[in-house]
Design a protein around this motif. Structure first.
Motif, PDB file in Angstrom:
ATOM      1  N   ASN A 182       0.833  -1.204   0.000  1.00  0.00           N
ATOM      2  CA  ASN A 182       0.000   0.000   0.000  1.00  0.00           C
ATOM      3  C   ASN A 182       0.863   1.247   0.000  1.00  0.00           C
ATOM      4  O   ASN A 182       2.047   1.212   0.364  1.00  0.00           O
ATOM      5  N   GLU A 233       0.495   5.706   0.696  1.00  0.00           N
ATOM      6  CA  GLU A 233      -0.315   6.831   1.157  1.00  0.00           C
ATOM      7  C   GLU A 233      -0.129   7.968   0.164  1.00  0.00           C
ATOM      8  O   GLU A 233       1.006   8.350  -0.151  1.00  0.00           O
ATOM      9  N   GLN A 275      -5.249   6.192   1.684  1.00  0.00           N
ATOM     10  CA  GLN A 275      -4.419   4.997   1.552  1.00  0.00           C
ATOM     11  C   GLN A 275      -4.906   4.175   0.365  1.00  0.00           C
ATOM     12  O   GLN A 275      -6.093   3.927   0.220  1.00  0.00           O
ATOM     13  N   ALA A 276      -3.985   3.777  -0.498  1.00  0.00           N
ATOM     14  CA  ALA A 276      -4.313   2.946  -1.660  1.00  0.00           C
ATOM     15  C   ALA A 276      -3.629   1.591  -1.498  1.00  0.00           C
ATOM     16  O   ALA A 276      -2.439   1.517  -1.167  1.00  0.00           O
ATOM     17  N   THR A 277      -4.385   0.519  -1.736  1.00  0.00           N
ATOM     18  CA  THR A 277      -3.881  -0.845  -1.560  1.00  0.00           C
ATOM     19  C   THR A 277      -3.950  -1.607  -2.873  1.00  0.00           C
ATOM     20  O   THR A 277      -4.905  -1.458  -3.640  1.00  0.00           O
ATOM     21  N   GLU A 298     -10.958   4.375   1.706  1.00  0.00           N
ATOM     22  CA  GLU A 298      -9.675   3.849   1.277  1.00  0.00           C
ATOM     23  C   GLU A 298      -9.800   3.410  -0.177  1.00  0.00           C
ATOM     24  O   GLU A 298     -10.896   3.087  -0.637  1.00  0.00           O
ATOM     25  N   THR A 348      -8.621   1.134  -3.643  1.00  0.00           N
ATOM     26  CA  THR A 348      -8.046  -0.103  -4.157  1.00  0.00           C
ATOM     27  C   THR A 348      -7.729   0.096  -5.632  1.00  0.00           C
ATOM     28  O   THR A 348      -8.571   0.588  -6.388  1.00  0.00           O
TER      29      THR A 348
END
Length: 622
Positions: free
Chosen positions: A217, A219, A229-231, A272, A274
């Motif tokens: 991930n 930020e 936050q990207a996962t 958040e 994805t």
């Protein structure tokens, strides 16, 4: 009414007629009144009123400080400088997401209400044959010229249609509106954001019942300082891990959003992100914008409620002392890393020790050592709070430290320290916590409340966890609940059954032939005013049950269910003192209250009697 203290006639119609301006320059003069202002999470919502019509609106995250300081109040006026409108799911209405605004006036005496004459035409008329022009029929509202609605395209489609000699990121910037992070929600299908990578995690592998995979991930922070936050999982993680570089600026599109898991989120955002394989990530070459860092400062005397929690804290403080650099050998990989301790204070009259690690210890730490005699003010973002020495702070990989920051809080703190703080004797915040632990019961008599006090306020703990003490009984322990989990004997983290045999620990990245059981259960507690379910973890559960989870599991297997249930019943209806924290968490998109036991002890009747006598004395003295 004075024009300087009034709204723009037909402002709501102006907004709805142009729901997504291409830029702030396209936004006309729009002044609205703030009606029904209220907090939702870390933001504030209200009804934007022009005296005739209203629209549901949300303020930017960074504007919350204006509300908290009193600069913006309910029934006040604001000037909208930039905005976007989002559709509300399953409703024909739209929500106004304000990205830039300024306060025009504090609270007026009453809500502005304008009478609408029946013979008047609507404030805004849009003629289908003349799509590019919107004419205002109101004498007070200027004509507004709108551009035809552009076809929604992906970032890659736009790039391919533009001039071939321009860089992809430049072409995207010229042809597509960049959305502020604050305006995004899960129901938007198309958006482009321009963000800087302010934190990048490691590419980690995992193993569960569905198989093996990898995840990492980042930020992301935009120009306004809003973070998300990207996962990325599996193929997307392998694709984007080498592309994202710390500190660089990117255009990102075609991702998806969902409500953030409050238990694991690392930034202040309700959502958040994805990114899967079809997401578009393009470096914005030549971009050098520096995101404004958003702080959520916590006073040193308030750190106790964050001890051993997942939530990170920001502090602003004065440096009192700096230690030499130490070399610490890490157990997990035997690697030696530098560490430096600093003692800091703030105007709460308390001090705390913060440990700086790696580069912060060697470079920034040395700079602080050289200037410690001048008592510099520092702002540290993203600190972990632990119970070492009662309460202590520690930097992590994404922590940042700014010396003598240019902000009002720093100037105010420096003025306080120079005038009175320097000559004041301040005790470590950890001393109170340590005394409470060594004394056994001291902390159980602070912030004493009844269960009804917690149950009567469903929003309690919404902004940050709050702590209380209780005098209560355990009335029931469910025998059929999942009372424990399999844990690694080295780090106590959850393990999974490994392929073949043994147990796999993700934290230690190794297989072990054996594991241990650790309690994670809920119990019902009751006092004279009500009852509640509370969560209890291993250390405190062992004291309540009277044995380890491994031993209770053995009793259940070897001695039968009757002996197992009897063991649980023996722990009920014993008077106890509890120290609990109250926080909010998300479950199935619903916000719920969670009460967690942080410490417990059997009731000491002599100490309880002294406490009650002191409380009675306070009442008679009033």
């Amino acid at each position: 009414m004075d024009a300087a203290r009034s709204v723009t006639p037909g402002a709501v119609s102006l907004i709805l007629a142009n729901p997504s301006p291409d830029s702030a320059a396209d936004v006309p003069e729009i002044v609205v009144q703030v009606v029904d202002l209220k907090p939702i999470g870390i933001r504030f919502t209200f009804m934007a009123s022009d005296g005739t019509a209203k629209i549901k609106a949300m303020l930017p995250t960074h504007f919350s400080s204006e509300v908290q300081s009193g600069s913006l109040q309910n029934l006040g006026l604001i000037r909208i400088l930039d905005y976007t409108c989002n559709a509300i799911p399953n409703k024909p209405d739209k929500a106004l997401i304000i990205t830039k605004c300024e306060v025009v006036s504090q609270a007026l005496d009453a809500e502005i209400k304008n009478e609408v004459k029946k013979e008047e035409e609507p404030a805004i008329v849009l003629k289908p044959k003349d799509e590019g022009v919107v004419v205002s029929k109101s004498a007070n509202a200027p004509p507004v010229v709108l551009k035809p609605k552009q076809e929604v395209k992906s970032a890659s489609q736009i790039v391919n249609e533009q001039r071939g000699n321009a860089a992809p990121a430049a072409r995207l910037s010229m042809t597509r509106r960049v959305h502020p992070l604050i305006s995004l929600n899960p129901y938007q299908g198309n958006w482009v954001i321009k963000v800087r990578v302010t934190s990048k995690g490691n590419l980690r592998t995992y193993r569960n019942a569905r198989g093996e995979g990898c995840v990492f991930n980042v930020e992301l922070t935009d120009e306004d300082g809003t973070q998300i936050q990207a996962t990325m999982f599996n193929e997307a993680a392998k694709k984007f891990y080498p592309m994202f570089e710390l500190g660089k600026v990117y255009y990102v599109s075609k991702g998806s959003l969902r409500i953030a898991n409050k238990q694991f989120k690392t930034v202040q955002n309700d959502y958040e992100m994805t990114l899967n394989e079809s997401a578009v990530v393009e470096e914005a070459e030549g971009e050098t914008f520096i995101p404004q860092v958003q702080y959520n400062f916590v006073k040193i005397d308030q750190l106790g409620s964050y001890v051993n929690g997942r939530e990170l804290v920001d502090i602003i403080c004065v440096v009192q002392s700096v230690s030499p650099t130490l070399s610490i050998r890490r157990k997990i990989d035997n690697e030696t890393i530098p560490k430096r301790d600093i003692v800091v204070a703030d105007d709460s009259g308390k001090t705390v020790t913060a440990s700086l690690w790696n580069d912060l210890a060697t470079t920034t730490g040395q700079e602080l050592l050289d200037m410690v005699d001048s008592s510099p003010v520092i702002a540290i973002k993203s600190l972990k709070v632990s119970d070492f020495q009662g309460v202590s702070l520690s930097t992590i990989g994404k922590s940042t430290l700014v010396i003598n920051p240019d902000m009002p809080e720093a100037q105010k703190l420096k003025s306080w320290y120079d005038s009175e703080g320097k000559g004041t004797s301040m005790a470590p915040i950890g001393a109170d916590m340590s005394a409470a632990r060594s004394g056994g019961l001291r902390s159980m008599y602070s912030d004493r409340v009844f269960l009804s006090h917690i149950a009567s306020d469903p929003t309690m703990g919404q902004d940050k966890p709050v702590s209380f003490s209780l005098n209560a009984f355990i009335s029931h322990i469910k025998p059929d609940q999942n009372m424990w989990y399999r844990a690694c004997k080295t780090c106590n983290k959850k393990v999974t059954e490994a392929v073949g045999s043994g147990y796999w620990c993700e934290g230690c990245q190794k297989n072990d032939a054996e594991c241990s059981l650790r309690y994670i259960m809920v119990v019902k507690v009751i006092d004279p005013t009500g009852e509640a379910w509370v969560s209890v973890f291993n250390e405190h559960a062992e004291k309540i049950i009277g044995c380890s989870a491994d031993e209770l599991d053995r009793i259940k297997k070897d001695e039968g269910d009757d002996r197992y249930i009897l063991k649980l019943k023996e722990a009920t209806w014993v008077p106890r003192l509890f120290r609990v924290s109250v926080a909010q968490h998300e479950y199935m998109s619903e916000r719920r209250q969670r009460i967690t036991v942080r410490s417990e002890a059997p009731l000491d009747y002599a100490a309880e009697s002294r406490y009650l006598l002191e409380e009675i004395a306070k009442l008679t003295a009033c």
